[in-house]
Design a protein around this motif. Sequence first.
Motif, mmCIF file in Angstrom:
data_model
loop_
_atom_site.group_PDB
_atom_site.id
_atom_site.type_symbol
_atom_site.label_atom_id
_atom_site.label_comp_id
_atom_site.label_asym_id
_atom_site.label_seq_id
_atom_site.Cartn_x
_atom_site.Cartn_y
_atom_site.Cartn_z
ATOM 1 N N VAL A 264 0.854 -1.188 0.000
ATOM 2 C CA VAL A 264 0.000 0.000 0.000
ATOM 3 C C VAL A 264 0.892 1.240 0.000
ATOM 4 C CG1 VAL A 264 -1.821 -1.247 1.257
ATOM 5 C CG2 VAL A 264 -0.215 0.192 2.521
ATOM 6 N N PRO A 265 0.347 2.397 -0.392
ATOM 7 C CA PRO A 265 1.150 3.614 -0.332
ATOM 8 C C PRO A 265 1.654 3.872 1.090
ATOM 9 C CG PRO A 265 -0.873 3.989 -1.583
ATOM 10 C CD PRO A 265 -0.994 2.639 -0.939
ATOM 11 N N GLN B 224 -0.268 5.010 4.581
ATOM 12 C CA GLN B 224 -1.673 4.606 4.556
ATOM 13 C C GLN B 224 -1.901 3.486 5.578
ATOM 14 O OE1 GLN B 224 -4.243 5.595 2.239
ATOM 15 N NE2 GLN B 224 -2.933 7.257 1.559
ATOM 16 N N SER B 225 -3.116 3.366 6.030
ATOM 17 C CA SER B 225 -3.486 2.326 6.983
ATOM 18 C C SER B 225 -3.506 0.965 6.299
ATOM 19 C CB SER B 225 -4.875 2.631 7.553
ATOM 20 O OG SER B 225 -5.429 1.482 8.139
ATOM 21 N N CYS B 226 -2.826 -0.004 6.882
ATOM 22 C CA CYS B 226 -2.853 -1.361 6.333
ATOM 23 C C CYS B 226 -4.266 -1.946 6.355
ATOM 24 C CB CYS B 226 -1.903 -2.260 7.112
ATOM 25 S SG CYS B 226 -0.160 -1.981 6.732
ATOM 26 N N ALA C 100 -7.111 -0.327 5.944
ATOM 27 C CA ALA C 100 -8.071 0.302 5.036
ATOM 28 C C ALA C 100 -7.553 0.510 3.617
ATOM 29 C CB ALA C 100 -8.503 1.653 5.614
ATOM 30 N N ALA C 101 -6.270 0.683 3.435
ATOM 31 C CA ALA C 101 -5.733 1.034 2.122
ATOM 32 C C ALA C 101 -5.809 -0.144 1.151
ATOM 33 C CB ALA C 101 -4.289 1.503 2.252
ATOM 34 N N PRO C 102 -6.131 0.154 -0.110
ATOM 35 C CA PRO C 102 -6.147 -0.910 -1.116
ATOM 36 C C PRO C 102 -4.725 -1.212 -1.609
ATOM 37 C CG PRO C 102 -6.745 1.165 -2.139
ATOM 38 C CD PRO C 102 -6.571 1.441 -0.663
ATOM 39 N N VAL D 283 -1.765 -1.297 -4.105
ATOM 40 C CA VAL D 283 -1.425 -0.370 -5.192
ATOM 41 C C VAL D 283 -1.579 -1.084 -6.526
ATOM 42 C CG1 VAL D 283 0.112 1.108 -3.826
ATOM 43 C CG2 VAL D 283 1.049 -0.876 -5.002
ATOM 44 N N GLN E 27 7.689 5.253 -6.125
ATOM 45 C CA GLN E 27 6.690 4.939 -5.118
ATOM 46 C C GLN E 27 7.346 4.494 -3.818
ATOM 47 O OE1 GLN E 27 4.599 1.839 -7.457
ATOM 48 N NE2 GLN E 27 2.753 3.009 -6.965
ATOM 49 N N CYS F 277 2.200 -4.675 3.993
ATOM 50 C CA CYS F 277 1.248 -4.996 5.052
ATOM 51 C C CYS F 277 1.138 -6.518 5.141
ATOM 52 C CB CYS F 277 -0.111 -4.396 4.758
ATOM 53 S SG CYS F 277 -0.101 -2.600 4.680
#
Length: 191
Positions: A121-122, A125-127, A129-131, A133, A171, A176
């Motif tokens: 994930v970026p 960002q929250s592991c 909630a984040a989708p 990449v 990037q 996660c």
Amino acid sequence: LREQDLLRVVEDVPSACHCKQLCLDHVDEGCRSWTFRDEPDTNFILDPTTHNHTTCYLQQASPCSVPTVAHPLWTSGDVDLVITSVEPAEIVPEQEVDLVLRGTGLPCSGFGPSAQRIKLVPAGQSCAAAPLVDTVAGLSCVGPACHPAPTSYADNHASWRVRLWPAAARQELTVCYCPGDCLMAPRWVPA
């Protein structure tokens, strides 16, 4: 207890929780599991009160490699999940690599090892909630459900084959990790 697995023996430890904490404090020295013995004792002469003899055994063996038997005087466990590294630290776009997560307390029996998952994930960002990449090949996620299972695993590592596609800009990503039951968002943690 196998003598060759003993890292340290500590007398008069107040509880099994304290014994586990001692193992966590010595994880860098190789502590992977602990056993706590709590034996009550009395002199039975004039005083019926009891006192306890307690001992904490810190062990280098993973609970997966040593069979255990239940006993009322003994409590045993491991250090739970401690992630120590993710390799490689940097991935060159379009190069397929084995992303290896190392640590202690990784699942090692039953369906646990094959239930482990990762997602990238970026950074920041929250592991939970984040989708995933969209520049990652070799992994896929639909909501919190990610695939595939690791390509190899043991009680101290798991690896996945991944490839990054070129992005418009460099990037920074976070790996996660979920040890299993990954539909529950709190199970996803930064590695």
